[in-house]
Design an enzyme around this catalytic site. Structure first.
Site: not given
Length: 133
Positions: A36-38
């Site tokens: 996941w991307h922040y």
């Protein structure tokens, strides 16, 4: 260096499928990672909302001249890739910044705004931005 974390042979030792459940669970816990991307780290919301770091225009509440226009602005993570929403937010916040800058320049030229230290710098013509989305 990452060398200490890598096996030079490229072989990843897997637990036996017939092995104890605890061994498999420990392997998963040790070797799992997120892709996941922040996002949602500086969520936008209504002014005064205790959960909102930024207002609906990306301005950080309580801080002058600071905006956020990345995935952190999302109040809730999107169900798909974050690229397109980030492009849209950057475009929209950029257009709002240009609008605010043009408005400030117009007020200052009419003499209705209090001059600031920043306005003592040579005037720069505002850039006209058109939202592409």
């Amino acid at each position: 260096s990452m060398t200490k974390h890598m096996d030079p042979t490229g072989v990843v030792p897997l637990p036996s499928a017939d092995g104890p459940q605890e061994e498999i669970e420990n392997y998963i816990l040790k070797n799992s990672q997120t892709t996941w991307h922040y996002s949602c780290t500086t969520p936008m919301g209504a002014v005064g909302d205790p959960k909102a770091v930024c207002d609906p225009e990306g301005r950080v509440q309580g801080v002058r001249n600071l905006r956020v226009c990345d995935a952190g602005l999302m109040p809730v993570i999107v169900s798909g890739n974050t690229n397109a929403p980030c492009v849209m937010m950057g475009d929209k916040v950029g257009a709002m910044m240009a609008r605010d800058y043009a408005g400030r320049e117009a007020r200052e030229s009419r003499g209705t705004a209090v001059p600031s230290a920043a306005s003592a710098a040579p005037a720069v013509a505002p850039v006209a931005l058109k939202s592409s989305l």
